[in-house]
Design an enzyme around this catalytic site. Structure first.
Site, PDB file in Angstrom:
ATOM      1  N   GLU A   1       0.832  -1.199   0.000  1.00 42.92           N
ATOM      2  CA  GLU A   1       0.000   0.000   0.000  1.00 42.92           C
ATOM      3  C   GLU A   1       0.874   1.259   0.000  1.00 42.92           C
ATOM      4  O   GLU A   1       0.580   2.229  -0.713  1.00 42.92           O
ATOM      5  CB  GLU A   1      -0.942  -0.016   1.198  1.00 42.92           C
TER       6      GLU A   1
ATOM      7  N   GLU B   1      -3.813 -10.203   3.582  1.00 41.13           N
ATOM      8  CA  GLU B   1      -4.960  -9.853   4.421  1.00 41.13           C
ATOM      9  C   GLU B   1      -6.121 -10.817   4.237  1.00 41.13           C
ATOM     10  O   GLU B   1      -6.817 -11.177   5.201  1.00 41.13           O
ATOM     11  CB  GLU B   1      -5.418  -8.418   4.110  1.00 41.13           C
TER      12      GLU B   1
END
Length: 262
Positions: free
Chosen positions: A116, A136
């Protein structure tokens, strides 16, 4: 240049201190991101010296960033979770939509929140040790630091879905092939290449760099007619800057370097 956070360092490079190198410094934790480090990244980009025209983000040790520091992940209710995610959004917005273009120097793990962070940068240079993942999905959580917006713009929603559903890991070569990085370099040379690129970027006209950071992404998301109108406005503004006029005159007078094949 010093920062108040012990896990982040900022150094200036170049003859006029025009390049800032911002380094994650938690090698024992594979540069995993906790809230304090995310806020330190925000503060570093909000307080760059006036001399800085481009920046590099790097990580100390064997890895760029292994993602969120799960050891510090606290249980939150839904509202707390929203505010926590928005804090990450605001911090990484300072990277993507700050005052200077940012080059990421990637090596080792670029995982979860590390991806990210890398996707908020404008150019990504990966060395051959780099690998990418979004674990995730297999850990029962969802990206919350802007990955759902930025990563699909690089590789498409289908590839991101695959990464999260299956835990797929991309190596350096495949990551460059699908668009996670624009440059692939030998092991140990990502920072050198990133600084080289940042130095070149720092020599551009500031308004051109600003247009590429702020106008081009918006144009890409606009309907064609709107995008063409925005392009015309931005082109007019950029070419009216005194620096742009000087550069055009230098080219017309034969004083500027011509484009050559590498």
């Amino acid at each position: 240049m010093n920062t108040p956070h012990p896990d982040l360092t900022v150094s200036l490079r170049g003859e006029q201190a025009e390049v800032a190198v911002i380094t994650l410094n938690r090698p024992a934790k594979r540069n995993a991101l906790n809230d304090g480090l995310i806020l330190a990244i925000r503060d570093a980009f909000q307080n760059l010296p006036q001399s800085v025209r481009a920046a590099v983000v790097d990580g100390t040790g064997e890895h760029f960033c292994a993602g969120l520091d799960l050891s510090e992940l606290s249980e939150r209710d839904a509202s707390d979770g929203v505010f926590h995610s928005r804090m990450w959004h605001a911090a990484l917005e300072c990277v993507e939509k700050g005052n200077v273009p940012v080059v990421a120097a990637l090596h080792g793990a670029v995982v979860g929140g590390g991806l990210e962070l890398a996707s908020a940068c404008h150019i990504r240079v990966a060395d051959e040790t780099t690998f990418y993942a979004l674990p995730e999905g297999t850990r029962g959580i969802f990206v919350g630091g802007g990955g759902a917006v930025r990563v699909p713009k690089l590789i498409g929603a289908a590839r991101m879905t695959d990464m999260m559903l299956t835990g797929r890991v991309y190596n350096a070569a495949d990551g460059e092939r699908i668009g996670l990085a624009q440059y692939l370099v030998p092991t140990g040379t990502a920072l050198e290449k990133a600084v080289e690129l940042a130095t070149r970027i720092a020599s551009n006209a500031r308004m051109t760099n600003f247009a590429l950071m702020h106008a081009l992404p918006r144009i890409a998301e606009q309907p064609a007619d709107h995008g063409l109108f925005t392009e015309a406005l931005m082109a007019s503004i950029a070419q009216s800057a005194p620096e742009a006029k000087e550069r055009v005159q230098a080219f017309l007078q034969g004083k500027a370097a011509k484009v050559k094949k590498d």
